[in-house]
Design an enzyme around this catalytic site. Structure first.
Site, PDB file in Angstrom:
ATOM      1  CG  HIS A   1      -2.105  -0.915   1.088  1.00 40.55           C
ATOM      2  ND1 HIS A   1      -1.987  -2.287   1.089  1.00 40.55           N
ATOM      3  CD2 HIS A   1      -3.444  -0.644   0.966  1.00 40.55           C
ATOM      4  CE1 HIS A   1      -3.185  -2.838   0.959  1.00 40.55           C
ATOM      5  NE2 HIS A   1      -4.087  -1.862   0.894  1.00 40.55           N
TER       6      HIS A   1
ATOM      7  CG  HIS B   1       2.754  -3.356   6.484  1.00 43.06           C
ATOM      8  ND1 HIS B   1       3.437  -4.308   5.771  1.00 43.06           N
ATOM      9  CD2 HIS B   1       1.578  -3.153   5.831  1.00 43.06           C
ATOM     10  CE1 HIS B   1       2.713  -4.682   4.727  1.00 43.06           C
ATOM     11  NE2 HIS B   1       1.580  -3.995   4.738  1.00 43.06           N
TER      12      HIS B   1
END
Length: 282
Positions: free
Chosen positions: A203, A245
């Site tokens: 992303h 993440h």
């Protein structure tokens, strides 16, 4: 009448008489061999003296120093490296520990029970806005609906850039194989096999690359440019807040996406180049 020589068997410097043979006298030497028990005793005394000399303090100190020097020289190089770790290894270990600690502290939307769990649906909506599938579908629709050649050229290169991003991110994730944070919940939208790995954030790469692409070719108004920058930053921040993440995954993803745009500009496809390529394939 006996001879005078028989009465005096010993003389100065001579030897005692053993007997006569053929009228001749035989003498035995004064340096006679000692008895066997004396020889054995002398041998044992000599051996004891040698053992005492070998066990002297000077001899022991010399042997100890030689053994110490040998053991010091014989120490394996790997053990020396473990005892003296490099500064680079210590720095990397410290950064990794800080990264994991900071990522866990910032994962405030990892689940509904987290401190900021109430805004988790909003973070997931931002997550979908940076997903690859909506971008690919939207770009393909714009190519189909575009009337101008310039518009089709821009959308076509954006589509190629999105495909390039998917390939590069997949290769890096499969190579590094870093696991996602332990507090992450695998409830993401439309995941693939490589999405179980964390490094880098796809992303973040897509947000950085698409942000640069939009600012360079589509968005000109200042308010819209600010919105594009805010969107890219919010997408990266949502990855950490949701626990998807670590911080380093997002930072490296931003850098990777920034560099990917430079590659897209180098491989830019014009309509003429695309028609020539399609002609060769036919």
């Amino acid at each position: 009448m006996p001879s005078p020589k028989a009465k005096n068997p010993l003389r100065s410097g001579g030897s005692p008489v053993l007997g006569n043979s053929n009228g001749r006298f035989e003498f035995m030497s004064l340096n006679r061999t000692p008895p066997p028990h004396l020889i054995q005793r002398q041998g044992s005394d000599t051996t004891t003296a040698r053992l005492r000399a070998s066990e002297s303090p000077t001899r022991r100190r010399g042997s100890g120093s030689s053994t110490g020097s040998t053991s010091g020289q014989g120490m394996p190089e790997e053990d020396c490296m473990r005892l003296n770790p490099s500064i680079l290894g210590i720095a990397l270990s410290s950064l990794l520990a800080i990264d994991l600690w900071l990522s866990k502290c910032l994962g405030v939307c990892a689940c509904e029970d987290s401190s900021w769990g109430s805004i988790r649906p909003l973070m997931k909506l931002i997550e979908i806005s940076g997903h690859g599938i909506p971008w690919l579908v939207g770009t393909a629709y714009c190519i189909y609906k575009s009337d101008s050649t310039a518009g089709q050229e821009v959308m076509l290169n954006l589509f190629m850039a999105l495909l390039l991003d998917l390939v590069l991110v997949g290769i890096v994730k499969a190579s590094v194989r870093r696991r996602r944070p332990v507090h992450n919940r695998m409830d993401m939208f439309a995941t693939f096999s490589v999405d179980r790995y964390s490094f880098p954030s796809g992303h973040a790469t897509r947000a950085a690359m698409c942000g640069r692409f939009l600012l360079a070719h589509l968005v000109l108004a200042a308010p819209l440019r600010v919105l594009v920058l805010l969107w890219a930053g919010t997408v990266g921040l949502s990855r950490v807040l949701l626990g998807r993440h670590n911080v380093t995954d997002v930072l490296f993803g931003f850098w990777m996406g920034y560099c990917q745009y430079n590659l897209v500009e180098m491989l830019w496809l014009s309509p003429q180049a695309l028609q020539a390529l399609l002609g060769q394939l036919e």
